[in-house]
Design a protein around this motif. Structure first.
Motif, mmCIF file in Angstrom:
data_model
loop_
_atom_site.group_PDB
_atom_site.id
_atom_site.type_symbol
_atom_site.label_atom_id
_atom_site.label_comp_id
_atom_site.label_asym_id
_atom_site.label_seq_id
_atom_site.Cartn_x
_atom_site.Cartn_y
_atom_site.Cartn_z
ATOM 1 N N PHE A 95 -61.323 59.055 -58.808
ATOM 2 C CA PHE A 95 -62.398 59.207 -59.666
ATOM 3 C C PHE A 95 -62.432 57.942 -60.999
ATOM 4 O O PHE A 95 -63.225 57.330 -60.949
ATOM 5 C CB PHE A 95 -62.157 60.582 -60.462
ATOM 6 C CG PHE A 95 -63.009 60.839 -61.780
ATOM 7 C CD1 PHE A 95 -64.432 61.260 -61.677
ATOM 8 C CD2 PHE A 95 -62.636 60.303 -63.178
ATOM 9 C CE1 PHE A 95 -64.947 61.367 -62.717
ATOM 10 C CE2 PHE A 95 -63.414 60.422 -64.193
ATOM 11 C CZ PHE A 95 -64.814 60.928 -64.074
ATOM 12 N N ARG A 148 -68.758 59.696 -57.989
ATOM 13 C CA ARG A 148 -67.931 59.999 -59.116
ATOM 14 C C ARG A 148 -68.090 61.400 -59.639
ATOM 15 O O ARG A 148 -67.279 62.106 -59.855
ATOM 16 C CB ARG A 148 -68.298 58.997 -60.128
ATOM 17 C CG ARG A 148 -67.334 58.899 -61.477
ATOM 18 C CD ARG A 148 -67.588 58.096 -62.554
ATOM 19 N NE ARG A 148 -68.677 58.444 -63.155
ATOM 20 C CZ ARG A 148 -68.767 59.219 -64.292
ATOM 21 N NH1 ARG A 148 -67.687 59.734 -64.597
ATOM 22 N NH2 ARG A 148 -70.114 59.417 -64.949
ATOM 23 N N LEU A 149 -69.456 61.616 -59.704
ATOM 24 C CA LEU A 149 -69.934 63.088 -60.247
ATOM 25 C C LEU A 149 -69.355 64.262 -59.475
ATOM 26 O O LEU A 149 -68.826 65.219 -59.891
ATOM 27 C CB LEU A 149 -71.210 63.307 -60.625
ATOM 28 C CG LEU A 149 -71.670 62.319 -61.701
ATOM 29 C CD1 LEU A 149 -73.231 62.605 -62.058
ATOM 30 C CD2 LEU A 149 -70.960 62.636 -62.940
ATOM 31 N N VAL A 152 -65.691 64.990 -60.558
ATOM 32 C CA VAL A 152 -65.641 65.797 -61.974
ATOM 33 C C VAL A 152 -65.095 67.130 -61.994
ATOM 34 O O VAL A 152 -64.055 67.014 -62.618
ATOM 35 C CB VAL A 152 -67.079 65.599 -62.818
ATOM 36 C CG1 VAL A 152 -66.837 66.345 -63.905
ATOM 37 C CG2 VAL A 152 -67.359 64.296 -63.013
ATOM 38 N N GLU A 153 -65.600 67.923 -61.044
ATOM 39 C CA GLU A 153 -65.202 69.327 -61.141
ATOM 40 C C GLU A 153 -63.765 69.349 -60.743
ATOM 41 O O GLU A 153 -62.764 70.172 -60.921
ATOM 42 C CB GLU A 153 -66.017 70.170 -60.453
ATOM 43 C CG GLU A 153 -65.732 71.562 -60.628
ATOM 44 C CD GLU A 153 -66.623 72.643 -59.969
ATOM 45 O OE1 GLU A 153 -66.490 73.684 -59.702
ATOM 46 O OE2 GLU A 153 -68.183 72.280 -59.796
#
Length: 168
Positions: A95, A148-149, A152-153
């Protein structure tokens, strides 16, 4: 920009490009055979192509590639692997590596825009399609941001408290 300023500016971006290339190579190697490895491989090809253009431009203004700045970037990437831990189960290293790439791509976008602005009075920059390079940087930014998103989780849910515990 004076000649020396332009040379320095381009050398700084060459060092940044080398750091990104080494980072993408490490990501490609770590994620071989996985979709993220294919993403890193594709992005690597684009970043290398951009660096080739940057090398040509740097040479046209009398700057050289290599040297201490690029060695420093190479060394920094090797050291950053310790921090980024691409293979860690929580994914934080990957990340953060993607965030580094985003910053670098934004810098490259700004570089192309700056060079486009001075190309009208600096003949050494003629023949370069800066509009295409700007568009490619924008496309790269979108692709990296999507990856990248996607992390996130995975990265932040592991450490997040249970929603009912927060209300408690």
């Amino acid at each position: 920009m004076t000649n020396n300023a332009l040379q320095t500016y381009l050398q700084d971006h060459l060092a940044g490009a080398l750091h990104a290339i080494e980072l993408l190579k490490a990501m490609r190697a770590h994620f071989t055979g996985q979709p993220f490895g294919a993403f890193a491989s594709d992005m690597l090809l684009e970043v290398e192509a951009d660096r080739d253009i940057l090398v040509r431009l740097a040479e046209s203004v009398g700057a050289t590639s290599g040297g201490m700045k690029e060695f420093g970037a190479w060394l920094a990437e090797k050291v950053s692997r310790l921090k980024l831990k691409h293979g860690s189960s929580e994914g934080l290293g990957t990340f953060e590596a993607l965030e580094f790439l985003l910053l670098g791509i934004h810098g490259k976008w700004a570089l192309w825009r700056a060079l486009a602005a001075i190309a009208s009075f600096d003949s050494r920059l003629e023949g370069t399609d800066f509009a295409e390079l700007i568009a490619r940087a924008e496309s790269q930014h979108e692709k990296v941001e999507e990856q990248r998103l996607a992390y996130v989780e995975t990265v932040f849910r592991l450490g997040a408290p249970n929603a009912s515990a927060v209300r408690g």
